[in-house]
Design a protein around this motif. Structure first.
Motif, PDB file in Angstrom:
ATOM      1  N   GLY A  10       0.815  -1.212   0.000  1.00  0.00           N
ATOM      2  CA  GLY A  10       0.000   0.000   0.000  1.00  0.00           C
ATOM      3  C   GLY A  10       0.843   1.255   0.000  1.00  0.00           C
ATOM      4  N   LEU A  11       1.958   1.223   0.764  1.00  0.00           N
ATOM      5  CA  LEU A  11       2.862   2.373   0.789  1.00  0.00           C
ATOM      6  C   LEU A  11       3.480   2.620  -0.581  1.00  0.00           C
ATOM      7  N   LEU A  12       3.853   1.542  -1.263  1.00  0.00           N
ATOM      8  CA  LEU A  12       4.449   1.677  -2.585  1.00  0.00           C
ATOM      9  C   LEU A  12       3.474   2.303  -3.582  1.00  0.00           C
ATOM     10  N   VAL A  13       2.183   2.057  -3.380  1.00  0.00           N
ATOM     11  CA  VAL A  13       1.173   2.613  -4.283  1.00  0.00           C
ATOM     12  C   VAL A  13       0.899   4.081  -3.967  1.00  0.00           C
ATOM     13  N   TRP A  14       0.742   4.389  -2.673  1.00  0.00           N
ATOM     14  CA  TRP A  14       0.275   5.724  -2.285  1.00  0.00           C
ATOM     15  C   TRP A  14       1.382   6.747  -2.088  1.00  0.00           C
ATOM     16  N   ILE A  19       3.198  12.280  -2.540  1.00  0.00           N
ATOM     17  CA  ILE A  19       4.272  13.263  -2.684  1.00  0.00           C
ATOM     18  C   ILE A  19       4.034  14.151  -3.899  1.00  0.00           C
ATOM     19  N   THR A  20       3.582  13.538  -5.010  1.00  0.00           N
ATOM     20  CA  THR A  20       3.295  14.314  -6.215  1.00  0.00           C
ATOM     21  C   THR A  20       2.197  15.334  -5.971  1.00  0.00           C
ATOM     22  N   VAL A  21       1.116  14.903  -5.323  1.00  0.00           N
ATOM     23  CA  VAL A  21       0.009  15.819  -5.009  1.00  0.00           C
ATOM     24  C   VAL A  21       0.473  16.927  -4.080  1.00  0.00           C
ATOM     25  N   TRP A  22       1.312  16.579  -3.096  1.00  0.00           N
ATOM     26  CA  TRP A  22       1.815  17.578  -2.152  1.00  0.00           C
ATOM     27  C   TRP A  22       2.651  18.632  -2.859  1.00  0.00           C
ATOM     28  N   VAL A  23       3.536  18.190  -3.756  1.00  0.00           N
ATOM     29  CA  VAL A  23       4.391  19.146  -4.476  1.00  0.00           C
ATOM     30  C   VAL A  23       3.550  20.057  -5.363  1.00  0.00           C
ATOM     31  N   LEU A  24       2.589  19.468  -6.099  1.00  0.00           N
ATOM     32  CA  LEU A  24       1.747  20.270  -6.976  1.00  0.00           C
ATOM     33  C   LEU A  24       0.898  21.254  -6.184  1.00  0.00           C
ATOM     34  N   THR A  25       0.376  20.818  -5.030  1.00  0.00           N
ATOM     35  CA  THR A  25      -0.412  21.709  -4.179  1.00  0.00           C
ATOM     36  C   THR A  25       0.433  22.863  -3.676  1.00  0.00           C
ATOM     37  N   TRP A  26       1.674  22.563  -3.296  1.00  0.00           N
ATOM     38  CA  TRP A  26       2.585  23.615  -2.832  1.00  0.00           C
ATOM     39  C   TRP A  26       2.866  24.628  -3.939  1.00  0.00           C
ATOM     40  N   LEU A  27       3.110  24.145  -5.155  1.00  0.00           N
ATOM     41  CA  LEU A  27       3.388  25.044  -6.267  1.00  0.00           C
ATOM     42  C   LEU A  27       2.189  25.929  -6.582  1.00  0.00           C
ATOM     43  N   VAL A  28       0.999  25.335  -6.582  1.00  0.00           N
ATOM     44  CA  VAL A  28      -0.216  26.118  -6.838  1.00  0.00           C
ATOM     45  C   VAL A  28      -0.398  27.170  -5.760  1.00  0.00           C
ATOM     46  N   GLY A  29      -0.153  26.794  -4.496  1.00  0.00           N
ATOM     47  CA  GLY A  29      -0.274  27.752  -3.401  1.00  0.00           C
ATOM     48  C   GLY A  29       0.702  28.909  -3.527  1.00  0.00           C
ATOM     49  N   VAL A  30       1.927  28.615  -3.933  1.00  0.00           N
ATOM     50  CA  VAL A  30       2.925  29.677  -4.112  1.00  0.00           C
ATOM     51  C   VAL A  30       2.499  30.644  -5.205  1.00  0.00           C
ATOM     52  N   MET A  31       2.054  30.113  -6.352  1.00  0.00           N
ATOM     53  CA  MET A  31       1.627  30.972  -7.452  1.00  0.00           C
ATOM     54  C   MET A  31       0.408  31.802  -7.080  1.00  0.00           C
ATOM     55  N   ASP A  32      -0.541  31.171  -6.391  1.00  0.00           N
ATOM     56  CA  ASP A  32      -1.722  31.907  -5.950  1.00  0.00           C
ATOM     57  C   ASP A  32      -1.338  33.028  -4.993  1.00  0.00           C
ATOM     58  N   GLY A  33      -0.412  32.736  -4.062  1.00  0.00           N
ATOM     59  CA  GLY A  33       0.019  33.746  -3.106  1.00  0.00           C
ATOM     60  C   GLY A  33       0.699  34.927  -3.789  1.00  0.00           C
ATOM     61  N   ILE A  34       1.557  34.643  -4.771  1.00  0.00           N
ATOM     62  CA  ILE A  34       2.231  35.722  -5.506  1.00  0.00           C
ATOM     63  C   ILE A  34       1.221  36.575  -6.258  1.00  0.00           C
ATOM     64  N   PHE A  35       0.230  35.918  -6.887  1.00  0.00           N
ATOM     65  CA  PHE A  35      -0.774  36.657  -7.638  1.00  0.00           C
ATOM     66  C   PHE A  35      -1.609  37.555  -6.722  1.00  0.00           C
ATOM     67  N   ILE A  36      -2.045  37.015  -5.589  1.00  0.00           N
ATOM     68  CA  ILE A  36      -2.872  37.805  -4.666  1.00  0.00           C
ATOM     69  C   ILE A  36      -2.071  38.974  -4.084  1.00  0.00           C
ATOM     70  N   ASP A  37      -0.809  38.733  -3.728  1.00  0.00           N
ATOM     71  CA  ASP A  37       0.027  39.816  -3.209  1.00  0.00           C
ATOM     72  C   ASP A  37       0.218  40.913  -4.248  1.00  0.00           C
ATOM     73  N   THR A  38       0.407  40.515  -5.496  1.00  0.00           N
ATOM     74  CA  THR A  38       0.561  41.497  -6.569  1.00  0.00           C
ATOM     75  C   THR A  38      -0.730  42.273  -6.777  1.00  0.00           C
ATOM     76  N   LEU A  39      -1.851  41.564  -6.750  1.00  0.00           N
ATOM     77  CA  LEU A  39      -3.150  42.203  -6.942  1.00  0.00           C
ATOM     78  C   LEU A  39      -3.460  43.188  -5.816  1.00  0.00           C
TER      79      LEU A  39
END
Length: 211
Positions: A10-14, A19-39
């Motif tokens: 199960g660990l090998l599957v999940w 980790i992939t979902v976590w990295v993508l979520t982090w990247l989306v959060g960073v971009m969203d934060g930069i956009f909102i701060d700029t706005l």
């Protein structure tokens, strides 16, 4: 025990998915934060209600970045756009201090992202850190100018990534005769590096090349 076996399976599957979902979520959060701060800096042109509503729209920053890249690429592909890019380059290359940074970064980006370039388009085997020990490397070009004139014979510029973090590594000038080209894609070679050799994409091809 079957339970331990099932838990490991199960660990090998999940684990890769998590980790992939976590990295993508982090990247989306960073971009969203930069956009909102700029706005937020454009107040009172942009109301607080607008900023608040956009803050709750996950992924908006990623969508806007992609749109900006697409529009910029489309504009830069026509005659007027190419002229504007040249004027932009002239402006930044005439500003002290800024020109050194801008010119260096532009050369690297042109090399990496140009469709006509050779950077990171060929996986190699090189002897590193000393003769008799082999590691994965990527061709980034060929030496030119004064560097090439000081070398005897044909050499290649190669990048040797570290593992498990391939974003750091070493730049080497290696004789072409000491380099073995691999029938691996860049993605397959990177997977082999990141997994520290645990995931072998095409071992028979490597052995055939070394004969």
């Amino acid at each position: 025990m079957p339970i331990k076996k099932y838990l490991l399976a199960g660990l090998l599957v999940w684990t890769p998915l998590a980790i992939t979902v976590w990295v993508l979520t982090w990247l989306v959060g960073v971009m969203d934060g930069i956009f909102i701060d700029t706005l937020s800096k454009f107040r009172p042109l942009v109301s607080q209600d607008t900023v608040t509503s956009m803050r709750n729209m996950t992924g908006l920053g990623v969508i806007l970045v992609l749109l900006v890249l697409l529009v910029t690429g489309a504009l830069a592909s026509n005659v007027l756009g190419k002229w504007l890019v040249r004027q932009w380059d002239k402006l930044f290359t005439n500003i002290p201090i800024v020109k050194s940074i801008y010119a260096s970064v532009k050369k690297v980006s042109d090399t990496l992202f140009s469709s006509n370039g050779n950077a990171f388009r060929q996986a190699l085997l090189v002897q590193y850190p000393h003769a008799g020990m082999w590691t994965i490397a990527f061709q980034t070009g060929t030496p030119v100018g004064e560097v090439a004139s000081k070398l005897t014979g044909e050499h290649l510029s190669v990048y040797v990534p570290t593992t498990p973090n391939p974003t750091s590594g070493f730049f080497l000038l290696v004789p072409r005769s000491d380099v073995i080209e691999l029938d691996l894609s860049v993605d397959e070679a990177l997977t082999y590096v990141i997994s520290m050799g645990a995931v072998s994409p095409s071992a028979p091809a490597i052995n055939e090349k070394r004969k």
